[in-house]
Structures are given as structure tokens and as C-alpha cells.
Write an enzyme that holds these catalytic residues in place. Sequence first.
Site, PDB file in Angstrom:
ATOM      1  N   HIS A  21       0.843  -1.202   0.000  1.00 10.77           N
ATOM      2  CA  HIS A  21       0.000   0.000   0.000  1.00 10.77           C
ATOM      3  C   HIS A  21       0.880   1.254   0.000  1.00 10.77           C
ATOM      4  CE1 HIS A  21      -2.981  -2.725   2.344  1.00 10.77           C
ATOM      5  NE2 HIS A  21      -3.468  -2.579   1.118  1.00 10.77           N
ATOM      6  N   LYS A  45     -16.298  -5.411  11.851  1.00 15.58           N
ATOM      7  CA  LYS A  45     -16.445  -6.655  12.619  1.00 15.58           C
ATOM      8  C   LYS A  45     -15.443  -7.723  12.182  1.00 15.58           C
ATOM      9  CE  LYS A  45     -21.215  -6.035  13.056  1.00 15.58           C
ATOM     10  NZ  LYS A  45     -22.167  -6.321  12.041  1.00 15.58           N
ATOM     11  N   ARG A  94      -2.743  -6.400  -8.098  1.00 12.81           N
ATOM     12  CA  ARG A  94      -1.656  -7.377  -7.993  1.00 12.81           C
ATOM     13  C   ARG A  94      -1.887  -8.457  -9.042  1.00 12.81           C
ATOM     14  NH1 ARG A  94      -3.081  -7.947  -1.884  1.00 12.81           N
ATOM     15  NH2 ARG A  94      -4.996  -7.449  -2.963  1.00 12.81           N
ATOM     16  N   SER A 132      -2.691  -7.760   3.116  1.00 11.96           N
ATOM     17  CA  SER A 132      -2.921  -7.665   4.569  1.00 11.96           C
ATOM     18  C   SER A 132      -3.218  -9.059   5.121  1.00 11.96           C
ATOM     19  CB  SER A 132      -4.094  -6.734   4.850  1.00 11.96           C
ATOM     20  OG  SER A 132      -3.849  -5.452   4.344  1.00 11.96           O
TER      21      SER A 132
HETATM   22  P1  ADP Z   1      -9.861  -3.962   0.027  1.00 11.77           P
HETATM   23  O1  ADP Z   1     -10.398  -4.732   1.179  1.00 11.77           O
HETATM   24  O2  ADP Z   1     -10.755  -2.837  -0.415  1.00 11.77           O
HETATM   25  O3  ADP Z   1      -9.353  -4.791  -1.127  1.00 11.77           O
HETATM   26  P2  ADP Z   1      -7.106  -3.548   0.864  1.00 11.77           P
HETATM   27  O4  ADP Z   1      -6.710  -2.788   2.081  1.00 11.77           O
HETATM   28  O5  ADP Z   1      -6.833  -4.999   0.849  1.00 11.77           O
HETATM   29  O6  ADP Z   1      -8.616  -3.187   0.647  1.00 11.77           O
HETATM   30  O7  ADP Z   1      -6.407  -2.906  -0.408  1.00 11.77           O
HETATM   31  C1  ADP Z   1      -6.648  -1.571  -0.805  1.00 11.77           C
HETATM   32  C2  ADP Z   1      -6.174  -1.409  -2.252  1.00 11.77           C
HETATM   33  O8  ADP Z   1      -4.767  -1.624  -2.315  1.00 11.77           O
HETATM   34  C3  ADP Z   1      -6.790  -2.420  -3.228  1.00 11.77           C
HETATM   35  O9  ADP Z   1      -6.979  -1.786  -4.473  1.00 11.77           O
HETATM   36  C4  ADP Z   1      -5.744  -3.482  -3.346  1.00 11.77           C
HETATM   37  O10 ADP Z   1      -5.812  -4.170  -4.585  1.00 11.77           O
HETATM   38  C5  ADP Z   1      -4.469  -2.663  -3.235  1.00 11.77           C
HETATM   39  N1  ADP Z   1      -3.339  -3.432  -2.741  1.00 11.77           N
HETATM   40  C6  ADP Z   1      -3.306  -4.286  -1.723  1.00 11.77           C
HETATM   41  N2  ADP Z   1      -2.085  -4.819  -1.554  1.00 11.77           N
HETATM   42  C7  ADP Z   1      -1.304  -4.278  -2.519  1.00 11.77           C
HETATM   43  C8  ADP Z   1       0.066  -4.451  -2.926  1.00 11.77           C
HETATM   44  N3  ADP Z   1       0.864  -5.318  -2.305  1.00 11.77           N
HETATM   45  N4  ADP Z   1       0.524  -3.721  -3.957  1.00 11.77           N
HETATM   46  C9  ADP Z   1      -0.303  -2.881  -4.609  1.00 11.77           C
HETATM   47  N5  ADP Z   1      -1.607  -2.698  -4.318  1.00 11.77           N
HETATM   48  C10 ADP Z   1      -2.100  -3.371  -3.282  1.00 11.77           C
END
Ligand code: ADP
Length: 170
Positions: A21, A45, A94, A132
Amino acid sequence: MEKARRVAVYPGSFDPITLGHRDILTRLAPSFDRVVLLISSNRQKDGLFTPEERADMAREALKDIPGVEVAIHDGLTVDYVKKIGAGVILRGLRAVTDFEYELVMANMNKKLAPQIETMIVFASPEFYYVSSKTVKEVALHGGKVSDLVPAVVEKALLKKFRQKSETQQS
Ligand code: ADP
């Protein structure tokens, strides 16, 4: 780019924020006047961390990137985007498995708010496999996450899982 397009919102769960991120924000923040990392609290939740904990960690992890802020929102992302006068929703991509979800979300948001554009950015190769979810699993089983998350998150994960195992033992 017109003025409204210079503010972007990067929405997600960020439970917790990872270096993937952070990488997206490091790369994209210079193209905008302001980028708001928006933590959606609707799915509270299911989260390991509360939206407030996630926001505190994200603020600490992003404090050196100019123009980046962190906010929490309960509701539709497009409503928040409209409220602050932003023009762009940023998302990261990704694997191919992310594609369909991102396509559906982008089209739904376009339907709800045609004036807002979604920008999808490819993950850097070194963070392609970082999510995550996987970070939480690795940390839960005692694996090393220091290359995957900011230091503040590593510390919080260790604390969270220590607390969990102590509660389970007592
Ligand atoms: P969500 O639950 O909305 O998918 P995330 O917190 O998992 O939220 O991810 C937020 C955004 O960041 C999403 O568009 C996701 O695809 C992107 N994202 C997550 N991990 C990575 C990464 N390692 N590299 C680039 N983008 C990422």
C-alpha cells in the site's frame, strides 16, 4: 488535469497497511496535490484492528510522504470522494485474481458517480505477493514480516498475537 482531479482517494480496508500500500502512495502521491488514504469502517467486525488502530498505524507509516492524509469513513466511498471534492479513486492491482473485483467496483462507482475516475496502478514486483491477509497469517504463525509491513505494523501485529495467545491460554 483539471483542479478537481488533483485530489485522490485511496480506499480500502488497510487491516493493516502493508509496504505494498505504501509503495502505491509513494509512487502516486507526487501526481496529486492531496491523496487521502480512506479506511472503510463498514467491515469493522471482520477486522483484526479497529479502524482507529488502522488509521494510527497508517498515519505513522506515511508521515514522510508529502500530501498524504488518512481518514476513516463509514459508507459509500463515492460519497466521501464527492464530499471532499476529489476527482479520482486510486486502487492497486496485484494478480489477475484482483482484476474482476476491481473491474466491478470501478464500474459500480462509475454508475454511482460518473464524474469520478478510478485509476488502477500495478503493484511493484517486490510487493506483488503482499496482502494484509497473508501478512496476518505469517505473523500469527511467528513468521518474519519486517520486509512486508512498516515497523509500526510489525510491532502492533506482535502485540496483538501475543495478547491473543495469552487470552487463549488463560
Ligand atoms: P480492500 O479490502 O478494499 O481490497 P485492501 O486494504 O486490501 O482493501 O487494499 C486496498 C487497495 O490496495 C486495493 O486496491 C488493493 O488491490 C491494493 N493493494 C493491496 N495490496 C497491494 C500491494 N501489495 N501492492 C499494490 N496494491 C495493493
